[in-house]
Design an enzyme around this catalytic site. Structure first.
Site, PDB file in Angstrom:
ATOM      1  N   LYS A  88     -32.786  39.859 106.802  1.00  0.00           N
ATOM      2  CA  LYS A  88     -32.981  40.682 107.991  1.00  0.00           C
ATOM      3  C   LYS A  88     -31.673  41.428 108.260  1.00  0.00           C
ATOM      4  O   LYS A  88     -30.727  40.862 108.812  1.00  0.00           O
ATOM      5  CB  LYS A  88     -33.354  39.828 109.211  1.00  0.00           C
ATOM      6  CG  LYS A  88     -33.855  40.725 110.331  1.00  0.00           C
ATOM      7  CD  LYS A  88     -33.631  40.166 111.708  1.00  0.00           C
ATOM      8  CE  LYS A  88     -32.297  40.481 112.289  1.00  0.00           C
ATOM      9  NZ  LYS A  88     -31.973  41.903 112.466  1.00  0.00           N
ATOM     10  N   GLU A 101     -21.385  32.426 109.487  1.00  0.00           N
ATOM     11  CA  GLU A 101     -20.141  33.201 109.336  1.00  0.00           C
ATOM     12  C   GLU A 101     -20.011  34.019 110.609  1.00  0.00           C
ATOM     13  O   GLU A 101     -20.724  35.007 110.784  1.00  0.00           O
ATOM     14  CB  GLU A 101     -20.235  34.138 108.124  1.00  0.00           C
ATOM     15  CG  GLU A 101     -20.334  33.434 106.788  1.00  0.00           C
ATOM     16  CD  GLU A 101     -19.042  32.782 106.351  1.00  0.00           C
ATOM     17  OE1 GLU A 101     -18.031  32.908 107.067  1.00  0.00           O
ATOM     18  OE2 GLU A 101     -19.048  32.126 105.311  1.00  0.00           O
ATOM     19  N   CYS A 151     -14.785  41.081 110.704  1.00  0.00           N
ATOM     20  CA  CYS A 151     -14.723  39.772 111.366  1.00  0.00           C
ATOM     21  C   CYS A 151     -13.343  39.149 111.291  1.00  0.00           C
ATOM     22  O   CYS A 151     -12.883  38.526 112.237  1.00  0.00           O
ATOM     23  CB  CYS A 151     -15.759  38.841 110.762  1.00  0.00           C
ATOM     24  SG  CYS A 151     -15.661  38.780 108.977  1.00  0.00           S
ATOM     25  N   GLU A 181     -13.338  38.577 121.028  1.00  0.00           N
ATOM     26  CA  GLU A 181     -13.457  39.472 119.886  1.00  0.00           C
ATOM     27  C   GLU A 181     -13.893  40.849 120.383  1.00  0.00           C
ATOM     28  O   GLU A 181     -14.929  40.981 121.030  1.00  0.00           O
ATOM     29  CB  GLU A 181     -14.502  38.908 118.925  1.00  0.00           C
ATOM     30  CG  GLU A 181     -14.607  39.703 117.661  1.00  0.00           C
ATOM     31  CD  GLU A 181     -15.608  39.111 116.693  1.00  0.00           C
ATOM     32  OE1 GLU A 181     -16.710  38.737 117.143  1.00  0.00           O
ATOM     33  OE2 GLU A 181     -15.294  39.039 115.506  1.00  0.00           O
TER      34      GLU A 181
HETATM   35  P1  NAD Z   1     -24.765  40.104 116.156  1.00  0.00           P
HETATM   36  O1  NAD Z   1     -24.502  38.654 116.327  1.00  0.00           O
HETATM   37  O2  NAD Z   1     -25.105  40.908 117.337  1.00  0.00           O
HETATM   38  O3  NAD Z   1     -25.949  40.338 115.117  1.00  0.00           O
HETATM   39  C1  NAD Z   1     -25.911  39.810 113.799  1.00  0.00           C
HETATM   40  C2  NAD Z   1     -27.337  39.711 113.283  1.00  0.00           C
HETATM   41  O4  NAD Z   1     -28.007  38.710 114.044  1.00  0.00           O
HETATM   42  C3  NAD Z   1     -28.153  40.982 113.426  1.00  0.00           C
HETATM   43  O5  NAD Z   1     -28.991  41.123 112.297  1.00  0.00           O
HETATM   44  C4  NAD Z   1     -28.976  40.703 114.677  1.00  0.00           C
HETATM   45  O6  NAD Z   1     -30.181  41.426 114.709  1.00  0.00           O
HETATM   46  C5  NAD Z   1     -29.235  39.217 114.528  1.00  0.00           C
HETATM   47  N1  NAD Z   1     -29.552  38.538 115.786  1.00  0.00           N
HETATM   48  C6  NAD Z   1     -29.133  38.853 117.041  1.00  0.00           C
HETATM   49  N2  NAD Z   1     -29.650  37.990 117.932  1.00  0.00           N
HETATM   50  C7  NAD Z   1     -30.386  37.093 117.238  1.00  0.00           C
HETATM   51  C8  NAD Z   1     -31.158  35.955 117.592  1.00  0.00           C
HETATM   52  N3  NAD Z   1     -31.289  35.553 118.856  1.00  0.00           N
HETATM   53  N4  NAD Z   1     -31.786  35.274 116.613  1.00  0.00           N
HETATM   54  C9  NAD Z   1     -31.678  35.646 115.325  1.00  0.00           C
HETATM   55  N5  NAD Z   1     -30.972  36.725 114.917  1.00  0.00           N
HETATM   56  C10 NAD Z   1     -30.320  37.443 115.856  1.00  0.00           C
HETATM   57  O7  NAD Z   1     -23.483  40.657 115.376  1.00  0.00           O
HETATM   58  P2  NAD Z   1     -23.169  42.178 115.035  1.00  0.00           P
HETATM   59  O8  NAD Z   1     -22.766  42.818 116.318  1.00  0.00           O
HETATM   60  O9  NAD Z   1     -24.244  42.760 114.190  1.00  0.00           O
HETATM   61  O10 NAD Z   1     -21.906  41.990 114.070  1.00  0.00           O
HETATM   62  C11 NAD Z   1     -20.654  41.776 114.530  1.00  0.00           C
HETATM   63  C12 NAD Z   1     -20.332  40.292 114.566  1.00  0.00           C
HETATM   64  O11 NAD Z   1     -20.467  39.721 113.265  1.00  0.00           O
HETATM   65  C13 NAD Z   1     -18.908  40.021 114.980  1.00  0.00           C
HETATM   66  O12 NAD Z   1     -18.862  38.937 115.856  1.00  0.00           O
HETATM   67  C14 NAD Z   1     -18.230  39.666 113.668  1.00  0.00           C
HETATM   68  O13 NAD Z   1     -17.074  38.892 113.794  1.00  0.00           O
HETATM   69  C15 NAD Z   1     -19.308  38.965 112.951  1.00  0.00           C
HETATM   70  N6  NAD Z   1     -19.042  38.975 111.504  1.00  0.00           N
HETATM   71  C16 NAD Z   1     -18.645  37.812 110.915  1.00  0.00           C
HETATM   72  C17 NAD Z   1     -18.344  37.789 109.563  1.00  0.00           C
HETATM   73  C18 NAD Z   1     -17.916  36.517 108.880  1.00  0.00           C
HETATM   74  O14 NAD Z   1     -17.975  36.460 107.663  1.00  0.00           O
HETATM   75  N7  NAD Z   1     -17.489  35.500 109.596  1.00  0.00           N
HETATM   76  C19 NAD Z   1     -18.460  38.963 108.803  1.00  0.00           C
HETATM   77  C20 NAD Z   1     -18.877  40.138 109.442  1.00  0.00           C
HETATM   78  C21 NAD Z   1     -19.175  40.124 110.815  1.00  0.00           C
END
Ligand code: NAD
Length: 499
Positions: A179, A254, A288, A387
């Protein structure tokens, strides 16, 4: 405007509801593509397909070598679309074409090749001695696929994250449902095309283009999914862990970060200034592991800041589809508002804005934000704790190295970080004291596909990449084979029989 379909059970299909969603270019704020708007029903269809492909399809029973043959074909297919993928990723995520061409796409494809190759070399059979009763049994551990896996992906590195989720899941014999983030689904759909053209059996790989609140939650809670892996914010990770706990799914999380860059007194300042800026402003800070808190020694503070402000002037913000641009917009209007909110908060809490903090001149459209540097930041201010996920650096002055390390570790996150120093053995000692999953010395952001990547503390659970990441897509089975072949020698049966 190009219309895309999602990929379920080997076919490109519309959402069952027929609904669609527009995809916007964050540099122009204009829509340029349309994708199906999946909901829970689409998720259930994908889960059923992946379940069938796992439970009765050939994929999990194939040897790794056989699966690798299919996946190398996917790699070849992706290579043939490199240019198209680089442009799509740039238009979709606002990533500069310079970065998508040089890094995201070729490095992502190479990560896939390396992970498949690594899996081929992995020994999945582990014989075990049995010390107490030698010669009466043969014991070994086998590694087996987990089953149906779901991968939930963020918008910052859409293509790379598809590779990190799909390649290990597939090569280890699982079926996979991805997804992508609602904002950036296009390169995941191109990946699906590469899979379809490579002839993987139906249902082995699926992509759903829908929101987290419906599709993501269905994947996290449906009993048909055996493992869920998410890259996203810590809040979303917590929610997924909670939903997954109801059916005790395996999870890999992650999550977010607030990583420290510690510049030591003996650092080479040419290198550490550029390294600090690369650490925080790469991809407009939407990474991230970004080094968003820079700890600078009081003894060399003024010298460092003078060089830093000069070098920020060499970051070229602009149209991400122009090869000369080195920093594009942030991904969406929501993200723009969030980052600007943090900049206001920094000012309100008394940090001093050194440079940036605004939409750059000449941009009345697009979600552009100047590279922004705050000084006089205290480690307990909101901009040093939460963050931001945008181009904002917090500079924190320190008096002693121990103080710098203590402040670096005073965070709920533990993802990345860097130490700049000319004394490498000492820098390694400092790196060991930083409680994060990755520390770079005199560098930043260089990800090694063979090394584990992941977080300490609330930055995550589990690891991706390398053999560590591949093993997260397997479960271990102990097999005990009796070698006595003789009832009379089985004295332990006397535990229950009296003759
Ligand atoms: P987000 O948490 O808003 O969304 C990530 C994914 O989760 C999206 O596909 C979203 O649709 C899905 N999602 C959101 N709510 C959900 C729920 N209730 N149930 C299931 N899925 C759900 O994150 P973002 O804004 O897309 O990305 C940025 C974040 O990702 C930052 O916090 C960043 O640090 C993190 N990130 C972490 C890594 C790592 O390897 N640790 C790498 C890249 C990004």
């Amino acid at each position: 405007m190009e219309r895309y379909k999602q990929f379920i059970n080997g076919e490109f299909v519309d959402a069952l509801s027929g609904k669609t969603r527009l995809i916007y270019n964050p540099a122009t704020e204009e829509p340029f593509a349309e994708v199906p708007l999946a909901d829970r029903e689409d998720a259930k269809a994908a889960i059923a397909a992946a379940r069938k492909a796992f439970d009765s399809g050939p994929w999990p029973g194939m040897s790794i070598r056989e699966r690798a043959r299919y996946l190398y074909k996917v790699v070849e297919n992706l290579k043939a679309m490199e240019g198209e993928l680089a442009m799509l990723e740039s238009m979709d995520a606002g990533a500069t074409i310079r970065k998508t061409t040089m890094m995201d796409i070729p490095v992502g494809i190479e990560h896939m090749r390396l992970l498949v190759e690594l899996a081929e070399k992995m020994d999945l059979y582990e014989p075990l001695p049995w010390i107490d009763f030698p010669r009466i049994s043969w014991n070994f551990v086998a590694r087996e696929p987990i089953g149906v896996t779901a991968g939930i992906i963020p918008w910052n590195f859409p293509f790379m994250m598809v590779i990190w989720k799909a390649a290990p899941a597939l090569i280890m014999g699982n079926t996979s449902i991805l997804k992508p983030a609602s904002e950036t689904p296009l390169t995941a759909l191109k990946f699906a095309q590469a899979v379809a053209d490579a002839g993987l059996p139906p249902g082995v790989f699926n992509v759903l283009t829908g929101p987290g609140s419906t599709v993501g939650e269905e994947l996290a809670s449906n009993p048909g999914v055996d493992k869920i892996a998410i890259t996203g914010s810590t809040g979303t990770g917590r929610r997924i862990m909670e939903l997954a706990s109801r059916t005790v799914k395996k999870v890999t999380l992650e999550l977010g970060g607030k990583s420290p860059t510690i510049v030591l007194e003996d650092a080479d300042f040419e290198q550490s200034v550029d390294g600090t800026l690369f650490g925080v402003f790469f991809h407009a800070g939407q990474v991230c592991e970004s080094g968003t808190r820079a700890f600078i020694p009081a003894s060399r503070y003024d010298e460092f800041m003078e060089k830093l402000v000069d070098r920020v002037g060499h970051i070229k913000v602009g149209d991400p589809q122009d090869f000369e641009t080195t920093m594009g917009p942030v991904v969406s209007k929501a993200q723009y508002g969030r980052v600007m909110g943090y900049i206001r908060k920094g000012l309100d809490e008394g940090a001093k804005l050194v440079t940036g903090g605004r939409r750059p001149d000449g941009f009345d459209k697009g979600f552009f934000i100047e590279p922004t540097v705050f000084e006089n930041v205290r480690n307990d201010m909101t901009i040093a704790r939460e963050e931001i996920f945008g181009p904002v650096l917090s500079v924190i002055k320190y008096e002693s190295e121990d103080d710098a390390i203590a402040m670096a570790n005073d965070s709920m996150y533990g993802l990345g970080g860097a130490v700049f120093s000319t004394d490498i053995p000492h820098a390694v000692e400092v790196a060991k004291r930083i409680r994060t999953g990755t520390v770079w010395i005199n560098d930043y952001h260089l990800i090694n596909a063979l090394a584990p990547f992941g977080g300490y503390k609330q930055s995550g659970v589990g690891r991706e990449l390398g053999t560590y990441g591949l093993k997260e897509y397997t479960q271990v089975k102990h097999i005990h084979v009796d070698l006595t072949m003789d009832r009379s020698k089985k004295f332990w049966y006397d535990y229950i029989f009296d003759d």
